[in-house]
Write a protein that holds these residues in place. Structure first.
Motif, short mmCIF file in Angstrom:
data_model
loop_
_atom_site.label_atom_id
_atom_site.label_comp_id
_atom_site.label_asym_id
_atom_site.label_seq_id
_atom_site.Cartn_x
_atom_site.Cartn_y
_atom_site.Cartn_z
N ASN A 77 0.83 -1.20 0.00
CA ASN A 77 0.00 0.00 0.00
C ASN A 77 0.87 1.25 0.00
O ASN A 77 2.10 1.16 0.01
N VAL A 81 3.85 -0.53 3.17
CA VAL A 81 3.82 -1.98 3.03
C VAL A 81 4.27 -2.32 1.61
O VAL A 81 3.65 -1.86 0.65
N LEU A 112 -6.68 -11.32 7.09
CA LEU A 112 -7.02 -9.97 7.58
C LEU A 112 -6.33 -8.89 6.76
O LEU A 112 -6.72 -7.73 6.80
N ILE A 113 -5.29 -9.27 6.02
CA ILE A 113 -4.55 -8.25 5.26
C ILE A 113 -5.39 -7.67 4.12
O ILE A 113 -5.58 -6.45 4.08
N HIS A 116 -8.18 -5.39 5.43
CA HIS A 116 -7.84 -4.18 6.17
C HIS A 116 -8.22 -2.98 5.30
O HIS A 116 -8.18 -3.06 4.08
N ALA A 117 -8.58 -1.88 5.95
CA ALA A 117 -8.97 -0.70 5.17
C ALA A 117 -7.87 -0.29 4.18
O ALA A 117 -8.15 0.25 3.12
N GLU A 118 -6.62 -0.56 4.55
CA GLU A 118 -5.52 -0.21 3.66
C GLU A 118 -4.98 -1.43 2.92
O GLU A 118 -3.88 -1.41 2.39
N GLY A 119 -5.76 -2.48 2.90
CA GLY A 119 -5.35 -3.70 2.22
C GLY A 119 -5.96 -3.81 0.83
O GLY A 119 -6.49 -2.83 0.29
N PRO A 124 -12.65 -1.12 5.35
CA PRO A 124 -12.55 -1.71 6.69
C PRO A 124 -13.32 -3.04 6.70
O PRO A 124 -14.31 -3.18 5.99
N SER B 138 -2.16 -6.27 10.23
CA SER B 138 -1.92 -7.70 10.11
C SER B 138 -0.63 -8.02 9.37
O SER B 138 -0.14 -9.14 9.45
N TRP B 139 -0.05 -7.05 8.67
CA TRP B 139 1.20 -7.30 7.95
C TRP B 139 2.33 -7.64 8.93
O TRP B 139 3.16 -8.47 8.69
#
Lengths: 283, 246
Positions: A77, A81, A112-113, A116-119, A124, B138-139
């Motif tokens: 992201n 990440v 969960l990755i 995730h809101a930024e996944g 969310p 979670s990363w």
């Protein structure tokens, strides 16, 4: 006073019930293992839970490429990440640490990755889950889906994805012998051809992606990545954690090795056999 | 006697599972430069206008001291979008002059190395520690202690539409857990307190532009860790007072 112990029990029951009200016992009690896998499979191919309704797990982990893809990199992201090469999910349940840096310890946590809101799904988790309301495969159970059930089901489905059955012909035998002589098994060890450990290749191109160091904070771990299984490599080129190696030659150069054309050819045939193929790689 | 027992058992679930079962109730109150702050409200900083779209944080380990020991059992509260309240159970006949709490999730719960930790996906969706709260990385597994997100008018055109006019500051990590202490302003215990948090104080001397707009340090090796640390170190200035409420 015969009612007394009953009341105590009732009290205890009441406490347990009210404390557990946030969980979703219905899915968890009603699904047998086949139903879990089926639910997980539906969720894996579900695009509805991404922001624009176009991304599912299978969007990146495509069955036709061994539940991976031929893109060099994906995921990550804008907040640090790193985007990386998509691992194949075949045989993933054999791994104890997930991702190229081993930062994640379970399939449930891994799921969960994207959530995730930024996944990868860009929302969310609560919002993603909401979008699934009314789906046939949920309606038929009559319960609404919570996060725990969703990631449990996804994990159960992925546990059914097994390594390809190798083709044990003469190319396999020759390749394996060469492989052993080259001491590749020092790291690519065991049935999945990975030792489950982290190594920094001699000549790997460095980038902003610090690899294992980011997880452990140990300087020697910088640019070290989890040894990939070689059983699925051939299903989804390009190679290495950042997809920088377009071909086996480049992958071996990153190891600090210059192989002859003949050796590359031999390795190629070997990796094909490991991936259960006797033919050409997907383009 | 029987009916008292009956009542006790019927009330047990309420005692066991509600969050505010305390002698003292604390309500976080957000401010900007001493004025009440709400989400999506424009405020000024160094001549630039900005607004918050999300302000969420964990408050944990709320306690007073009783001799050398802490008064309160382990507590973890999530204040989401500025909303929420939490309780402090006080030992009898104690008149504390200071309240303590931490901003963040205690290390025992924060990541898999924690002695009491369980994976974030295992909690029910409503639990403050559930990954469903979207306060979890979670990363590199661990909780986001505080999320501050919003928009900032960098080019001064009185709009927030230009590229890059957003900010997103997420802090976490065991080393950035901060304990804050605040004095009880009176010599009596009030049943309810406002916990004043002035967000402008958090940004004192902080460079809220460029790389300062996006802070998501999930590890101390990340380049933005120093910014996360800067903000975390200002928490004890930002949480500046407890005020008794009627």
């Amino acid at each position: 006073m015969p009612w007394n112990p009953y009341l105590k029990l009732l009290g205890l029951f009441w406490v347990l019930m009210s404390c557990n009200s946030a969980s979703n016992p219905s899915f968890e009690t009603d699904l047998d293992s086949a139903a879990w896998v089926e639910l997980g499979k539906s969720l894996f191919f579900e695009t509805a839970w991404s922001k624009n309704g176009d991304v599912s797990c299978a969007h990146c982990h495509r069955p036709e490429f061994g539940f991976s893809d031929t893109l060099p990199r994906a995921g990550g992201n804008a907040f640090g990440v790193p985007a990386r090469n998509i691992p194949s999910l075949l045989g993933v349940s054999r791994k104890t640490l997930l991702n190229w840096d081993g930062g994640v310890r379970s399939l449930e946590e891994q799921a969960l990755i994207p959530l995730h809101a930024e996944g990868d799904f860009g929302l969310p988790p609560a919002q993603s889950l909401q979008r699934l309301q009314g789906k046939d495969y949920l309606e038929k159970w009559g319960y609404s889906l919570n996060l725990r059930t969703a990631v449990t089901a996804l994990a159960r489905f992925q546990q059914t994805l097994t390594l390809p059955e190798p083709v044990m012909d003469k190319h396999y035998q020759i390749g394996l012998e060469w492989f052993q002589n080259q001491n590749c098994q020092q790291c690519h060890a065991g049935p999945s051809f990975s030792d489950g450990k982290f190594h920094r290749l001699k000549a790997v191109k460095t980038s902003a992606d610090l690899g294992r160091y980011r997880i452990t904070g140990i300087p020697q771990d910088s640019f070290a990545f989890l040894t990939p299984s070689l059983c699925t490599s051939w299903l989804s080129p390009p190679f290495l954690h950042d997809g920088q190696a377009q071909n086996l030659n480049e992958a071996m150069q990153a190891h600090g090795l210059e192989l002859s054309q003949g050796e590359i050819q031999l390795l190629e045939l070997f990796l094909q056999r490991l991936a259960g193929m006797a033919a050409e790689p997907p383009s | 006697m029987k009916s008292i027992r009956l009542l006790f058992f019927l009330l047990l679930p309420l005692l066991g599972c509600t969050t505010v079962d305390a002698d003292v109730e604390v309500v976080p109150v957000l401010e900007w430069d001493g004025e009440a702050l709400t989400l999506n409200q424009d405020v000024m900083r160094n001549g630039q206008s900005l607004r918050f779209t999300e302000i969420s944080f964990y408050i944990s380990d709320v306690h007073v001291l009783q001799g050398n020991s802490k008064s309160n059992p382990q507590s973890i509260n999530l204040i989401k979008n500025g909303q929420g309240r939490f309780g402090v159970v006080l030992p009898q006949s104690i008149n504390p002059d200071t309240f303590y709490f931490s901003l963040g999730v205690p290390s025992s719960f924060n990541d898999s190395s924690g002695s009491l930790a369980k994976p974030a996906w295992q909690y029910g969706d409503e639990n403050p520690l559930s990954a469903a709260q979207n306060m979890y990385w979670s990363w590199k597994p661990g909780y986001i202690f505080m999320k501050l997100e919003g928009r900032i008018d960098l080019d001064g055109d009185a709009q927030y539409i230009s590229a890059g006019e957003t900010f997103s500051i997420h802090t976490g990590l065991n080393s950035l857990l901060r304990t804050i202490s605040l004095a009880n302003p009176s010599n009596q215990i009030a049943p309810k307190y406002a916990l004043k948090m002035d967000l402008a104080r958090l940004f004192d001397g902080y460079d809220l532009q460029g790389a300062g707009l996006n802070v998501h340090a999930m590890s101390s090796q990340d380049a933005d860790f120093v910014r996360a640390e800067y903000i975390s170190n200002r928490l004890s200035n930002a949480f500046y007072a407890l005020e008794p409420l009627p």
